[in-house]
Design an enzyme around this catalytic site. Sequence first.
Site, mmCIF file in Angstrom:
data_model
loop_
_atom_site.group_PDB
_atom_site.id
_atom_site.type_symbol
_atom_site.label_atom_id
_atom_site.label_comp_id
_atom_site.label_asym_id
_atom_site.label_seq_id
_atom_site.Cartn_x
_atom_site.Cartn_y
_atom_site.Cartn_z
ATOM 1 N N SER A 40 -15.010 -43.669 93.498
ATOM 2 C CA SER A 40 -14.673 -44.576 94.605
ATOM 3 C C SER A 40 -15.776 -44.752 95.637
ATOM 4 C CB SER A 40 -13.395 -44.112 95.309
ATOM 5 O OG SER A 40 -13.630 -42.940 96.058
ATOM 6 N N LYS A 81 -14.034 -41.022 102.095
ATOM 7 C CA LYS A 81 -14.207 -42.473 102.252
ATOM 8 C C LYS A 81 -15.109 -42.743 103.449
ATOM 9 C CE LYS A 81 -11.065 -43.139 99.088
ATOM 10 N NZ LYS A 81 -11.470 -43.321 97.735
#
Length: 186
Positions: A40, A81
């Site tokens: 990701s 993230k």
Amino acid sequence: MAKKKKNEWLEWMKALLVALGIAFIVRMFLFAPIIVDGPSMLPTLHDRDQMIVNKFSYNFKDPERFDIVVFHADAQKDFIKRVVGLPGEHVAVVDNVLHINGEPVEEEFLPENKQSATFQSVKNDFTLEELPGNHEVIPEGYVLVLGDNRGNSTDSRMIGLIDMDQIVGKASLIYWPFDRIQFVGE
């Protein structure tokens, strides 16, 4: 002679206990290791990169735009993230361009060719109002996070805004594999 050996052994035990105590304090309150799990954050972070998370920096300041953070996604799982939206801001991605309060913002860490088939494989456009919570602006105490690999990332688009209390710390250093040793997000 036996007393001297006993004293030496006690000194070694004291030193070992002090070292373990210091290691415990550092691990619990200052720094922690994390292993990147999945694609990701490509191309910035690779699957299985091992990193150090700075757990104390956000005790003195709030996260900044584009910091890479680790946060508790749920009781068993931490995610890594990038902070994209801050409190009081409206965030949207239109034609794969990040907009903060209506103004385009350059994301230098993303692939140069955002029009590639890989980047376009999933519709990446959204507005803050479309995300879970239906907010017009990001409320105080929350941030919006996205993965760099927008087509393959479970982030605020699915799980909603992240409470700053969920943030473990700032990812600051890749230490393994050796050929990828580097500071990130600086």
